[in-house]
Design a protein around this motif. Structure first.
Motif, PDB file in Angstrom:
ATOM      1  N   ALA A  77       7.320  14.436   3.044  1.00 31.24           N
ATOM      2  CA  ALA A  77       7.451  15.478   4.306  1.00 31.24           C
ATOM      3  C   ALA A  77       6.408  15.878   5.125  1.00 31.24           C
ATOM      4  N   ALA A  78       5.231  15.634   4.513  1.00 32.74           N
ATOM      5  CA  ALA A  78       4.003  16.048   5.363  1.00 32.74           C
ATOM      6  C   ALA A  78       3.404  15.141   6.223  1.00 32.74           C
ATOM      7  N   GLY A  79       4.084  13.784   6.000  1.00 35.53           N
ATOM      8  CA  GLY A  79       3.921  12.623   7.067  1.00 35.53           C
ATOM      9  C   GLY A  79       2.105  12.492   7.224  1.00 35.53           C
ATOM     10  N   SER A  80       1.491  12.635   5.951  1.00 35.16           N
ATOM     11  CA  SER A  80       0.138  12.295   5.961  1.00 35.16           C
ATOM     12  C   SER A  80       0.008  11.070   5.172  1.00 35.16           C
ATOM     13  N   LEU A  81       0.768  10.414   4.577  1.00 38.83           N
ATOM     14  CA  LEU A  81       0.565   9.277   3.438  1.00 38.83           C
ATOM     15  C   LEU A  81       0.416   8.335   4.337  1.00 38.83           C
ATOM     16  N   PRO A  82      -0.261   6.949   3.646  1.00 35.42           N
ATOM     17  CA  PRO A  82      -0.704   5.920   4.464  1.00 35.42           C
ATOM     18  C   PRO A  82       0.357   5.324   5.071  1.00 35.42           C
ATOM     19  N   VAL A  83       0.197   4.964   6.577  1.00 33.10           N
ATOM     20  CA  VAL A  83       1.358   4.151   7.166  1.00 33.10           C
ATOM     21  C   VAL A  83       1.368   2.393   7.145  1.00 33.10           C
ATOM     22  N   LEU A  84       2.482   2.126   6.734  1.00 35.89           N
ATOM     23  CA  LEU A  84       2.385   0.706   6.347  1.00 35.89           C
ATOM     24  C   LEU A  84       3.110   0.021   7.303  1.00 35.89           C
ATOM     25  N   ARG A  85       2.471  -0.914   8.214  1.00 40.15           N
ATOM     26  CA  ARG A  85       3.026  -1.677   9.160  1.00 40.15           C
ATOM     27  C   ARG A  85       3.823  -0.837  10.370  1.00 40.15           C
ATOM     28  N   THR A  86       3.050   0.098  10.547  1.00 36.94           N
ATOM     29  CA  THR A  86       3.658   1.202  11.618  1.00 36.94           C
ATOM     30  C   THR A  86       4.584   2.192  11.266  1.00 36.94           C
ATOM     31  N   VAL A  87       4.988   2.001   9.953  1.00 38.80           N
ATOM     32  CA  VAL A  87       6.240   2.752   9.513  1.00 38.80           C
ATOM     33  C   VAL A  87       5.615   3.798   8.471  1.00 38.80           C
ATOM     34  N   LYS A  88       6.178   5.171   8.695  1.00 42.44           N
ATOM     35  CA  LYS A  88       5.652   6.162   7.921  1.00 42.44           C
ATOM     36  C   LYS A  88       6.324   5.896   6.585  1.00 42.44           C
ATOM     37  N   PRO A  89       6.035   6.054   5.206  1.00 43.55           N
ATOM     38  CA  PRO A  89       6.667   5.938   4.094  1.00 43.55           C
ATOM     39  C   PRO A  89       7.763   6.889   4.011  1.00 43.55           C
ATOM     40  N   HIS A  90       9.038   6.625   3.583  1.00 41.81           N
ATOM     41  CA  HIS A  90      10.201   7.479   3.656  1.00 41.81           C
ATOM     42  C   HIS A  90      10.962   6.893   2.514  1.00 41.81           C
ATOM     43  N   VAL A  91      12.255   7.645   2.212  1.00 42.87           N
ATOM     44  CA  VAL A  91      13.342   7.214   1.520  1.00 42.87           C
ATOM     45  C   VAL A  91      14.290   6.790   2.241  1.00 42.87           C
ATOM     46  N   ALA A  92      14.662   5.378   1.983  1.00 47.01           N
ATOM     47  CA  ALA A  92      15.765   4.603   2.831  1.00 47.01           C
ATOM     48  C   ALA A  92      16.920   4.428   2.004  1.00 47.01           C
ATOM     49  N   VAL A  93      18.115   4.605   2.855  1.00 51.47           N
ATOM     50  CA  VAL A  93      19.385   4.275   2.140  1.00 51.47           C
ATOM     51  C   VAL A  93      20.316   3.706   3.216  1.00 51.47           C
ATOM     52  N   VAL A  94      20.849   2.371   2.648  1.00 54.94           N
ATOM     53  CA  VAL A  94      21.775   1.641   3.556  1.00 54.94           C
ATOM     54  C   VAL A  94      23.104   1.796   2.938  1.00 54.94           C
ATOM     55  N   ILE A  95      24.218   2.253   3.791  1.00 54.43           N
ATOM     56  CA  ILE A  95      25.433   2.560   3.289  1.00 54.43           C
ATOM     57  C   ILE A  95      26.254   2.287   4.484  1.00 54.43           C
ATOM     58  N   GLY A  96      27.630   1.913   4.148  1.00 55.97           N
ATOM     59  CA  GLY A  96      28.531   1.617   4.984  1.00 55.97           C
ATOM     60  C   GLY A  96      29.072   2.849   5.689  1.00 55.97           C
ATOM     61  N   LEU A  97      29.494   2.821   6.933  1.00 64.29           N
ATOM     62  CA  LEU A  97      29.994   4.264   7.784  1.00 64.29           C
ATOM     63  C   LEU A  97      31.284   4.837   6.973  1.00 64.29           C
TER      64      LEU A  97
END
Length: 245
Positions: A77-97
């Motif tokens: 949440a602090a947003g201070s972790l290393p950026v990988l390929r212009t994207v900040k590390p985050h938790v991602a979930v792919v789910i149908g609508l």
């Protein structure tokens, strides 16, 4: 003279091994040098000692497990972790609508960034304080439309919620604002509005509890109350008053 030789490099002895199981859970083993271990213990203990609400029946191991997750949550949440390929590390979930918007639990409905599969109910919990990005696919699986990201609670609303609540509102919890997530009392998928009246600050552990049957409610006088899934209220005993002389 140095009969013992040079001081060994502590980084050469550090190890962390992780194993992901079929249900998506993670287990592991690690080895740290004395200084590295001290740093880890100091970080975890800060969360353990700051999160000791009345009536807490967690074991020592459970407290440390929750502390590790909260440590990661705070760092992300602090947003201070290393950026990988212009994207900040985050938790991602792919789910149908349909799974995201529907009321069903929907087992194995969401796919996470590192391959774990979670239920639709858990995906809705993550979406409660996250960013939603809409992607429309064609029949051949090719993306046809990339919708704009929708921020559920912008920085202005979050600041207002922080000033009002002062920290996690779950009864007996004293987690500070920077641990907390903005929870929709009435989920936005169920028509709940993104406003101050429909928001509450909850730390990661208690946010999980609320999405598993617990309920928090703000009273007209501004006090927050918490109920267990069986309908009983969680209370904090009154502090002992000094005996009159």
């Amino acid at each position: 003279l140095d009969p013992d030789g040079p001081e060994p490099d502590p980084t050469e002895g550090r190890r962390l091994m992780l194993a992901r199981h079929a249900d998506g859970t993670l287990s592991g083993r690690f080895e740290l040098d004395a200084v590295g271990g001290e740093k880890l213990q100091a970080a975890l203990e800060s969360f353990v000692q700051a999160d000791r609400p009345a009536g807490d029946e967690r074991s020592r191991a459970q407290r440390l497990g929750d502390a590790l997750v909260q440590l990661c949550d705070t760092a992300l949440a602090a947003g201070s972790l290393p950026v990988l390929r212009t994207v900040k590390p985050h938790v991602a979930v792919v789910i149908g609508l349909e799974d995201l918007a529907g009321p069903a639990t929907g087992r194995a409905a969401g796919r996470m960034g590192f391959g774990a599969v979670i239920s639709a109910a858990r995906a809705r919990w993550i979406a409660c304080d996250g960013t939603i990005s809409r992607v429309v696919f064609g029949p051949d699986g090719v993306p046809l439309d990339l919708g704009r990201e929708q921020r559920l609670a912008d920085r202005h609303l979050r600041r207002a919620v922080e000033l009002r609540d002062g920290g996690c509102v779950f009864t007996g919890c004293g987690a500070p604002t920077w641990w907390a997530e903005v929870h929709h009392l009435v989920h936005w998928l169920d028509g709940g509005e993104t406003n101050l009246a429909n928001s509450a600050l909850l730390c990661e552990r208690h946010h999980t509890k609320v999405h598993h049957g617990f309920r928090v409610e703000r009273q007209p006088d501004g006090r927050w109350r918490t109920w267990r899934p069986d309908g009983t209220e969680i209370g904090v005993p009154e502090p002992l008053l000094p005996r009159a002389a």
